[in-house]
Scaffold this active site. Structure first.
Site, PDB file in Angstrom:
ATOM      1  N   ASP A 250     -47.607 -75.563  32.322  1.00 31.77           N
ATOM      2  CA  ASP A 250     -46.625 -74.711  32.993  1.00 31.77           C
ATOM      3  C   ASP A 250     -46.902 -73.225  32.729  1.00 31.77           C
ATOM      4  OD1 ASP A 250     -44.373 -74.251  34.564  1.00 31.77           O
ATOM      5  OD2 ASP A 250     -43.140 -75.712  33.518  1.00 31.77           O
TER       6      ASP A 250
ATOM      7  N   TRP B 250     -46.875 -72.471  40.106  1.00 33.19           N
ATOM      8  CA  TRP B 250     -45.858 -72.240  41.140  1.00 33.19           C
ATOM      9  C   TRP B 250     -46.366 -71.487  42.369  1.00 33.19           C
ATOM     10  CZ3 TRP B 250     -43.170 -69.328  36.700  1.00 33.19           C
ATOM     11  CH2 TRP B 250     -42.859 -70.214  35.668  1.00 33.19           C
TER      12      TRP B 250
ATOM     13  N   ASP C  31     -39.920 -74.888  42.157  1.00 38.20           N
ATOM     14  CA  ASP C  31     -39.460 -76.236  41.797  1.00 38.20           C
ATOM     15  C   ASP C  31     -38.727 -76.913  42.954  1.00 38.20           C
ATOM     16  OD1 ASP C  31     -40.399 -75.421  39.353  1.00 38.20           O
ATOM     17  OD2 ASP C  31     -38.610 -76.055  38.241  1.00 38.20           O
TER      18      ASP C  31
HETATM   19  C1  GLA Z   1     -40.782 -75.616  35.344  1.00 35.46           C
HETATM   20  C2  GLA Z   1     -41.628 -76.567  36.176  1.00 35.46           C
HETATM   21  C3  GLA Z   1     -40.878 -77.865  36.375  1.00 35.46           C
HETATM   22  C4  GLA Z   1     -40.544 -78.484  35.033  1.00 35.46           C
HETATM   23  C5  GLA Z   1     -39.765 -77.490  34.180  1.00 35.46           C
HETATM   24  C6  GLA Z   1     -39.590 -77.981  32.751  1.00 35.46           C
HETATM   25  O1  GLA Z   1     -39.633 -75.225  36.022  1.00 35.46           O
HETATM   26  O2  GLA Z   1     -41.957 -75.985  37.419  1.00 35.46           O
HETATM   27  O3  GLA Z   1     -41.650 -78.763  37.144  1.00 35.46           O
HETATM   28  O4  GLA Z   1     -41.726 -78.862  34.388  1.00 35.46           O
HETATM   29  O5  GLA Z   1     -40.433 -76.237  34.116  1.00 35.46           O
HETATM   30  O6  GLA Z   1     -38.924 -77.058  31.950  1.00 35.46           O
END
Ligand code: GLA
Length: 587
Positions: free
Chosen positions: A204, A238, A256
């Site tokens: 991440d 992202w 997300d």
């Molecule tokens: C980010 C990621 C999600 C998830 C959360 C966990 O938002 O994009 O897919 O993994 O972190 O905290």
């Protein structure tokens, strides 16, 4: 993009011959059938699943080698459990994947997301630091209250079920939920993951310095490769960046996902314009599935949306990472997730990401690894009314004439049709998921403008804009450096256009550059590929003063010509690119 950063396009070295694309056996009947079909032709012939490649030397292509030759399939804890994940949940889910047929359907990775690692029990929640959350030796450690046996023990249990284990980390100082990140600990953490038996890392982008994003993802990619264990690297930044090609096997292209229809549609459309970059060992990832979680999941509408969501992810070559609680799923959710005919279009060895071919979101198409075969998803985006949706065979990259159509959700052959097909009464947010088998477009003969030929695949980097023939990206005349061109292809980067060739085709030529409509903007790279080989690379073409370039390359009995335009690593704004006078010289 740099000329050396795109080695992982489809049709690179292959390890094993793939048997002809076969959608497999029908799964249990779905209760979310989306409507009835109608035709312009006669019905009654049975398409069957047998490949019809006899006599077409272009098919089948072999499955790529490498860690992710097809989009990874599995399950992840985040969407259903968030920070409530624990060891018994992971083990229960793994057992359920086997018991419900999901494992047999291909879901092999069991991925633990954020919140698995040690965390001080403080209120309000604290951000970890190495001294509060790592061991004295600096290692990551599982949270003893939720993973009392540790990750290695969970990995053993998951492996004993014939599945693989995934875990989650972060390139910055902390994960998005405040746990320890791997910044500065990449070597040690990758060694921990390997020693525990981890097979997949989602990495991440929280608590991190934007200026070193590429460096940090590459550091972890190399650290994983330095362990002796094959570990799939899932980049969760992202957004798409061209350096992700070759750095990971999949990359998040979106923010997300949320458990509602608006989010599903938004993510798949954001992901679609990047189709030119997706392929074996490098997949665009519009985020994990919400099938079974959509807000209206208890209602008929929820089931309809779940099916559309799954079909859109399948045709988009998205990683199929389930995000529901399989231990509580309904028969309908189970049936959608395990539909082997829909999964087969996602796992097709050709690895070409399906795209919209209608100038809106209603018709999606994807070439399959069988002569004349295409997957099609017809999507009704209306919030209120049912719709009849029609497509023409040339729109989906086939020659006009006769084709058979199979409904992959109801597992029914719908018959044989001429030139076009209409699926009637698709409900609001509903879809039809089809396999169409007709004829590949004719091969070129003589010296031919590509714009007078039919492509087999065309993706474009701007939503609702299709690749144009004898026109620029928006349908206006192609004009570069003040000179108009009557013939050519107008694209918007990133774009990939594919033509089949004929034996003996000897050369390709074109004049390439940014269209004058790009004004002061635009920045692209033109590449010409024949099968797995790059024949031409323009280097960066940056507006407004970049001169046009003449391309002339030799062909050598190649099967497929691929015209790629990248966005030169800077986003796609004003990447209006022309392949003027593009021609192939054939016998
Ligand atoms: C980010 C990621 C999600 C998830 C959360 C966990 O938002 O994009 O897919 O993994 O972190 O905290």
């Amino acid at each position: 993009m740099s000329p050396n950063t795109i080695p992982l396009l489809p049709l690179l070295p292959f390890a094993a011959l793939l048997s002809a694309c076969s959608p497999g056996n029908a799964a249990a009947p779905s209760s979310s059938s989306t409507g009835s079909s109608s035709s312009q032709g006669t019905t009654g012939s049975t398409m069957g699943d047998a490949a019809s490649d006899a006599g077409d030397p272009d098919f089948p292509v072999a499955l790529a080698s490498g860690p992710a030759p097809t989009p990874p399939m599995g399950w992840n804890s985040w969407n259903a459990f968030g920070c409530g994940v624990d060891e018994s949940t992971i083990e229960g889910v793994a057992q359920t994947l086997v018991a419900t047929g999901m494992a047999d359907a291909g879901y092999q990775y069991v991925n633990i997301d954020d919140c698995w690692s040690f965390y001080p029990q403080t209120t309000p929640a604290a951000q970890c630091t190495p001294s509060t959350c790592r061991t004295d030796a600096g290692a990551l450690q599982a949270n003893p209250s939720t993973f009392p046996d540790g990750i290695a023990a969970v990995a053993t249990d998951v492996h004993n079920l014939g599945l693989k284990l995934g875990i989650y980390g972060d390139r910055g100082t902390n994960t998005c939920a405040g746990r320890e990140g791997s910044q500065g600990y990449e070597t040690q953490d990758s060694q921990s993951f390997a020693s525990w038996g981890v097979d997949y890392l989602k990495y991440d982008n929280c608590s991190a310095d934007a200026g070193i994003i590429e460096q940090q993802y590459q550091t972890m990619s190399m650290a994983l490769q330095a362990t002796s264990r094959p570990i799939v690297f899932s980049i969760c930044a992202w957004n798409f960046y061209e350096w992700e090609l070759g750095t990971g096997q999949l990359w998040r292209t979106t923010s997300d996902i949320q458990p509602n229809w608006t989010s599903v549609l938004s993510n798949v459309m954001t992901n679609e314009v990047l189709a030119a970059y997706g392929g074996p060992n490098g997949w665009n990832d519009p985020d994990m599935l919400e099938v079974g979680n959509l807000e209206s999941a208890d209602s008929a509408l929820g089931d309809i949306e779940d099916q559309s969501h799954f079909s859109l992810w399948a045709i988009s070559d998205a990683p199929l990472i389930a995000g529901n609680d399989p231990m509580l799923m309904t028969p309908t959710t189970q049936s959608i997730l395990t539909n082997s005919e829909v999964i087969a279009i996602n796992q097709d060895a050709l690895g070409l990401q399906g795209v919209t071919v209608s100038g809106d979101a209603s018709v999606w198409a994807k070439p399959l690894n069988q002569s004349g075969a295409r997957a099609v998803v017809l999507l009704n985006t209306s919030d209120t009314s049912a719709a009849n949706i029609t497509f023409q065979l040339p729109e989906i990259g086939l020659a006009g004439g006769s084709a058979t159509v199979r409904d992959l959700v109801s597992h029914a052959d719908l018959g044989s049709f001429q030139d076009s097909y209409t699926y009637n009464a698709i409900p609001a947010h509903g879809s039809a998921t089809l396999k169409v088998v007709g004829a590949e477009p004719p091969r070129p003969s003589g010296t031919t403008y590509l714009s007078d030929l039919q492509w087999t695949y065309a993706s474009n980097g701007l939503a609702n804009h299709l690749v144009q023939k004898d026109a620029n990206w928006s349908g206006q005349p192609i004009t570069m450096s003040g000179t108009p061109y009557a013939k050519g292809l107008g694209v918007y980067g990133p774009s990939l256009v594919i033509y089949r060739l004929a034996p003996g085709c000897s050369s390709f030529k074109a004049t390439v550059g940014l269209d004058d409509s790009a004004g002061a903007g635009g920045s692209v790279v033109f590449q010409v590929w024949a099968d797995g080989q790059k024949l031409y690379d323009s280097g960066p073409v940056v507006g407004p003063s970049a001169p046009v370039q003449s391309v002339q390359v030799s062909l050598n009995n190649n099967k497929r010509l691929r015209l790629l335009v990248t966005n030169d690593n800077d986003g796609s704004t004003l990447d209006r690119a022309d392949w003027a006078n593009a021609q192939v010289v054939c016998p």
